[in-house]
Write an enzyme that holds these catalytic residues in place. Structure first.
Site, PDB file in Angstrom:
ATOM      1  N   PHE B 129       0.861  -1.181   0.000  1.00 34.76           N
ATOM      2  CA  PHE B 129       0.000   0.000   0.000  1.00 34.76           C
ATOM      3  C   PHE B 129       0.904   1.240   0.000  1.00 34.76           C
ATOM      4  O   PHE B 129       1.806   1.355   0.838  1.00 34.76           O
ATOM      5  CB  PHE B 129      -0.920  -0.006   1.218  1.00 34.76           C
ATOM      6  CG  PHE B 129      -1.906   1.118   1.185  1.00 34.76           C
ATOM      7  CD1 PHE B 129      -2.905   1.149   0.223  1.00 34.76           C
ATOM      8  CD2 PHE B 129      -1.810   2.172   2.069  1.00 34.76           C
ATOM      9  CE1 PHE B 129      -3.802   2.203   0.168  1.00 34.76           C
ATOM     10  CE2 PHE B 129      -2.709   3.231   2.014  1.00 34.76           C
ATOM     11  CZ  PHE B 129      -3.706   3.249   1.057  1.00 34.76           C
ATOM     12  N   ASP B 201       1.974  -4.767   8.475  1.00 40.39           N
ATOM     13  CA  ASP B 201       0.755  -3.958   8.357  1.00 40.39           C
ATOM     14  C   ASP B 201      -0.411  -4.929   8.161  1.00 40.39           C
ATOM     15  O   ASP B 201      -0.453  -5.667   7.163  1.00 40.39           O
ATOM     16  CB  ASP B 201       0.880  -2.991   7.171  1.00 40.39           C
ATOM     17  CG  ASP B 201      -0.369  -2.132   6.997  1.00 40.39           C
ATOM     18  OD1 ASP B 201      -1.423  -2.435   7.600  1.00 40.39           O
ATOM     19  OD2 ASP B 201      -0.292  -1.152   6.224  1.00 40.39           O
ATOM     20  N   TYR B 226     -11.169   0.234  10.369  1.00 43.74           N
ATOM     21  CA  TYR B 226     -12.368   0.630   9.619  1.00 43.74           C
ATOM     22  C   TYR B 226     -12.668  -0.257   8.420  1.00 43.74           C
ATOM     23  O   TYR B 226     -13.620  -0.005   7.700  1.00 43.74           O
ATOM     24  CB  TYR B 226     -12.332   2.104   9.224  1.00 43.74           C
ATOM     25  CG  TYR B 226     -11.193   2.585   8.349  1.00 43.74           C
ATOM     26  CD1 TYR B 226     -11.170   2.332   6.983  1.00 43.74           C
ATOM     27  CD2 TYR B 226     -10.162   3.334   8.880  1.00 43.74           C
ATOM     28  CE1 TYR B 226     -10.141   2.794   6.191  1.00 43.74           C
ATOM     29  CE2 TYR B 226      -9.125   3.803   8.105  1.00 43.74           C
ATOM     30  CZ  TYR B 226      -9.114   3.535   6.751  1.00 43.74           C
ATOM     31  OH  TYR B 226      -8.093   4.002   5.969  1.00 43.74           O
ATOM     32  N   LYS B 227     -11.882  -1.292   8.234  1.00 47.72           N
ATOM     33  CA  LYS B 227     -12.155  -2.228   7.141  1.00 47.72           C
ATOM     34  C   LYS B 227     -12.886  -3.444   7.719  1.00 47.72           C
ATOM     35  O   LYS B 227     -14.062  -3.354   8.048  1.00 47.72           O
ATOM     36  CB  LYS B 227     -10.837  -2.597   6.454  1.00 47.72           C
ATOM     37  CG  LYS B 227     -10.130  -1.381   5.824  1.00 47.72           C
ATOM     38  CD  LYS B 227      -8.777  -1.784   5.234  1.00 47.72           C
ATOM     39  CE  LYS B 227      -8.021  -0.582   4.689  1.00 47.72           C
ATOM     40  NZ  LYS B 227      -8.674   0.010   3.505  1.00 47.72           N
ATOM     41  N   ARG B 375     -11.983  -5.025  -7.277  1.00 45.02           N
ATOM     42  CA  ARG B 375     -11.829  -5.693  -5.974  1.00 45.02           C
ATOM     43  C   ARG B 375     -13.189  -6.022  -5.388  1.00 45.02           C
ATOM     44  O   ARG B 375     -14.104  -5.179  -5.396  1.00 45.02           O
ATOM     45  CB  ARG B 375     -11.132  -4.766  -4.958  1.00 45.02           C
ATOM     46  CG  ARG B 375      -9.747  -4.382  -5.264  1.00 45.02           C
ATOM     47  CD  ARG B 375      -9.043  -3.840  -4.004  1.00 45.02           C
ATOM     48  NE  ARG B 375      -9.776  -2.749  -3.339  1.00 45.02           N
ATOM     49  CZ  ARG B 375      -9.329  -2.121  -2.259  1.00 45.02           C
ATOM     50  NH1 ARG B 375      -8.164  -2.472  -1.701  1.00 45.02           N
ATOM     51  NH2 ARG B 375     -10.024  -1.145  -1.715  1.00 45.02           N
TER      52      ARG B 375
END
Lengths: 414, 414
Positions: B129, B201, B226-227, B375
């Protein structure tokens, strides 16, 4: 002037800001004089949170980054905050914490001094808010380039402390304990005269006192939204970078929100133009959204009107305490001079902690800071003159009755 | 296996996790396959926010730091999160952003290498990322001690990229684009064998795949709430520091919440014992509180059960797309091997952006990442097998009808 509760009620009746109190949810039976620690709740915050949670998050989900403006929220709030501190649109983002923003600002200030390797000193006050000192120490220590933090004991030592070795003058505009307000323009001029860059922490002054960051030619500033700005507990903080420094603004927390094109997913960092380069990671949208409810109340008045009432409130509080609590060992530590005073009043008492606990038990909420300091914050948006009268009346009773427990156990957070 | 909607309905009827969907507020008529970007809203988040705002903030005000547990919330949430990632109580705080936490973890990892000055390289993936790479570049650049970031192109290059010059191996456990899952234990062992420290991560794996940070002997980790953890848009992130590294954990963002005695207001920084030293500034309490609502749903099941359903969902999605969209240029980029797969499935299509927009218009919410990648995230807490069937059915229609606009304008955030 003769003081009386009736006279205070008359002041309230004549107060052009009195109606703004209705926009806050203040608990019944409480006189809240701690808005300098946590601002009271704007009534609008509840409906705003309900909307963000049920509609924006719950129903619109990921689309809300575009449709609800989440992606620009840090900047939109910054633009709303700008007029309160003498900033221009596009110069502030509401993001991260005051400490993290201070780290960015300090790093950027040191970067501005890259051509002056002999300037290794960050000058600040020993009685600055400790986290500011810790962040400066953290940055200086980690750079391992000989930077040090020089702590001075009183404001009048500042001129002698700044010299050819000074990289940055880092000050909190209004002191968190004493309410002392620095002369931002004069000290910035002094710093610049000696080749130093200024970083101002506005935690206790944004929304509390008028200021003009551009007029003072300040270099960088950070601040807090959960005190006088009533943004909610721990609400995201802000950072100000004036246009003239934005092109050269660099800081090590170079996260994707500061990238010129975050969704191109490039592997090399390229900072965006403008204030966006002070951003780092994704912000807590629910908390961030509530900051707007506080700012929207400010939009209905102006800092000059708020300052006039703030000074009237703090003048009254000082006069009443000194008159009605005479004979008790309370000593004013906040400046009497208006120009040097923020929007709080601090008195010491040998049993300050215990006295404050007794006040809180009787519904007067202030707070305590070491050593011996009772802090009382005055928020002209919702504090009335009658509140001031009643608070001093209760303080007088507590002192006269010695109704405080000198062995009171300390809370974790006060 | 013969696929049919009826068979999918039978799978849902037999799904022991099916009832958990009722705890989420999912919009009617939507198939939400973007929980890998923003998790859906737990119903409890609304009542929790209402309580925090009206009672804790509005009525109890500053007292809530003690009475509502605000002061310990970062740690309490960390303890609730710990079992999902193989951490122990007292090893995680929920705080700041993933990027800022990564900065802390990387700085601490480099500090562990202080006695090995020849180790100057942070190894990571070019397709990590981007913000992770930016933060590493930011840290390395500001240190000015010759640290560099080495980008490798594919996971199989990792062994050759780690050597005597390597300080840190920094990887995202599950790749945000492809859903590729690294072997945390094997790569940590490899890194340690070569004297490197690991920073993981977990943004796309916490709550998505089982993991055992202690079993893998990982050194540091950060992640997102938050995912898959459904903490709310931009909710505060987390950082894990195992007990064995806590005594030596040092990072430059040394704010007052990491101090041994923050309210003593000492001017010198002294880090507290334990995970608290990974804290910096005051956290956004309203947003932080909602993280608990997501974690409370996880407490009703376990990662093994979630993983079994996740693999069944992603297996089904892959099989259905390959069967029902055969003849269209969709190509799987997510690993077929279970051990290498996260909880998302990515397919490329030459017009991936346009196809995704058409899907969204028809109520199937996935997202798009450059280049050409569609995705689809699968959250076993609320995604059903029938959702998978219906999503593929709509994808098939969009492709068969060529019902997508290849000139579709890009949104600011996708």
């Amino acid at each position: 002037m003769t003081y009386s509760r009736t006279a205070c009620q008359a002041l309230d009746a004549a107060d052009p800001l009195a109606a703004l109190r209705e926009q806050f949810d203040l608990p019944a039976g409480i006189i809240y004089l701690d808005g300098n620690s946590l601002g009271a709740r704007p009534k609008a915050a509840l409906t705003r949170a309900q909307h963000v949670i049920t509609q924006e998050w719950g129903k619109d989900l990921i689309k809300s980054w575009n449709t609800a403006g989440w992606a620009d929220l840090t900047k939109r709030l910054g633009d709303k905050l700008a007029p309160l501190v003498g900033a221009l649109p596009g110069e502030i983002v509401v993001t991260d914490t005051t400490s993290v923003n201070l780290f960015k600002a300090l790093a950027a200030a040191l970067a501005l001094q890259a051509d002056a390797p002999a300037r290794k000193v960050i000058v600040t006050e020993r009685h600055n808010f400790p986290s500011d000192i810790y962040m400066a120490e953290g940055l200086a220590g980690w750079l391992e380039r000989g930077h040090t933090v020089r702590l001075i004991d009183t404001p009048d030592e500042i001129p002698a402390a700044i010299g050819l070795d000074t990289a940055v003058l880092m000050l909190t505009h209004v002191n968190y304990r004493t309410g002392y307000q620095h002369d931002m323009a004069a000290l910035t001029a002094l710093a610049h005269q000696h080749g130093a860059v200024t970083v101002w922490d506005l935690a206790h002054s944004a929304g509390a006192v008028p200021m003009d960051l551009h007029g003072a030619q300040a270099d960088f500033a950070v601040g807090c939204t959960y005190k006088y700005l009533n943004g909610g507990p721990g609400a995201p903080a802000f950072i100000w970078v004036p246009q003239r420094h934005q092109g050269t603004f660099h800081q090590p927390l170079s996260g994707w929100w500061g990238h010129a094109s975050p969704f191109s997913m490039a592997s090399a960092f390229a900072p965006c133009d403008g204030i966006g380069r002070a951003l780092c990671g994704t912000q807590p949208i629910v908390a961030l959204s509530l900051v707007e409810c506080g700012l929207d109340v400010f939009a209905q008045t102006d800092m000059a009107a708020l300052r006039a009432k703030s000074l009237a409130l703090t003048d009254l509080f000082i006069a009443l305490v000194e008159e009605r609590c005479a004979g008790h060992p309370v000593e004013l530590v906040t400046p009497r001079a208006h120009a040097r005073r923020g929007s709080q009043v601090s008195f010491t008492h040998p049993h300050g902690y215990a006295v404050m606990q007794a006040l809180i038990e009787r519904g007067v909420i202030g707070d305590y800071r070491e050593p011996h300091i009772m802090r009382f914050g005055f928020t002209p948006l919702y504090t009335s003159f009658t509140d001031v009268w009643d608070a001093v009346d209760i303080l007088r009773q507590v002192l006269d009755e010695q109704a405080y427990d000198v062995h009171a156990a300390r809370s974790a957070v006060t």
